[in-house]
Design an enzyme around this catalytic site. Sequence first.
Site, PDB file in Angstrom:
ATOM      1  N   LYS A   1       0.817  -1.211   0.000  1.00  0.00           N
ATOM      2  CA  LYS A   1       0.000   0.000   0.000  1.00  0.00           C
ATOM      3  C   LYS A   1       0.854   1.266   0.000  1.00  0.00           C
ATOM      4  CE  LYS A   1      -4.334  -1.993   1.191  1.00  0.00           C
ATOM      5  NZ  LYS A   1      -5.594  -1.921   1.933  1.00  0.00           N
TER       6      LYS A   1
ATOM      7  N   ARG B   1      -3.389 -10.993   3.966  1.00  0.00           N
ATOM      8  CA  ARG B   1      -3.693 -10.920   2.532  1.00  0.00           C
ATOM      9  C   ARG B   1      -2.529 -10.229   1.836  1.00  0.00           C
ATOM     10  NH1 ARG B   1      -6.201  -7.441  -1.174  1.00  0.00           N
ATOM     11  NH2 ARG B   1      -7.538  -8.512  -2.694  1.00  0.00           N
TER      12      ARG B   1
END
Length: 330
Positions: free
Chosen positions: A269, A304
């Site tokens: 991210k 994840r």
Amino acid sequence: MAGRSYFRPIPQAQGGRWRLAGGWTGFSQLERLTRGAPPRIVDDAPAEVLAALTAPRAPVAGLAMDRPRLMGIVNATPDSFSDGGRYDPVAHLRALADAGAAILDIGGESTRPGADEIDPATETARILPAIRAARGLAPVSVDTRKAAVAQAAIAAGAVMVNDVSGLDFDPGLADVVAASDLPLCLMHAQGLPQDMQDDPRYDDVLLDVFDALEARIARAEAAGIARDRIIVDPGIGFGKTEAHNLSILRRISLYHGLGCPILLGVSRKRFIGRIGRADPPAARMPGTLALSVAAIAQGVQIHRVHDVAEHAQALRVIAALNDKEDEAER
């Protein structure tokens, strides 16, 4: 919720008075959190709080939650922020399974900041070939906000639904999941992908997200989805600033108090790139791994990730350090 006390277990790698969620981490003290007041270290908590914190979690998609599990990301999309359109999703499945993914999370709609919604038919057409190809490799989770897409995915073999809207987007999704008797991941998000990063605000992000997830769990239970089939995800990067993300990650063990397994999705991210000085998403693996290891130390069960092989190696080393030789060999 003014005046309410929240209790965050302070994890310790070895020993501990209590086991956290029946897993690999213990704790002997807790942090008592109250809005508008500094944290306090305490040696006990109400019986119902300790029950939620210590109860072993039910298996997810047939996988015991007594050790960290890797969820491999399969983006059947042309526009995902990290790897959209860069690989054949069907070919990618086997590589992730071989690398150590315990679950394969297949999505056909990008939910990156600024992404537009696509119609259910297009989303379904993107994911069904990958779901069918994943049979026999690993359990499949479908990453979708839409009831029609989830229904088609379940018919094709998906055994879990991962809803980034936490049942906020499509009112029909709860009924689909309830009828299927499958596990559901409820993620927290503030706003929609088109605008969620415009100016996210919270009174206290850690506690606001706890309350929001608690409300989503109650909504799911009212729809007929048993709590032992619910997973929670605090939604890192979904309507949150870098400071919000870090506040959640520092104290993520708080969310064990919801009585559900925790799923964490931080992989590659943008805030990792900014902090770690790694602009291309694919260069953010080391920063992602650092956050994953820190979350594992706080008892987070499902991770994840894009970079499954690197995370699987880290899990083997952690297992060896914890003297769990049987797990280190897996």
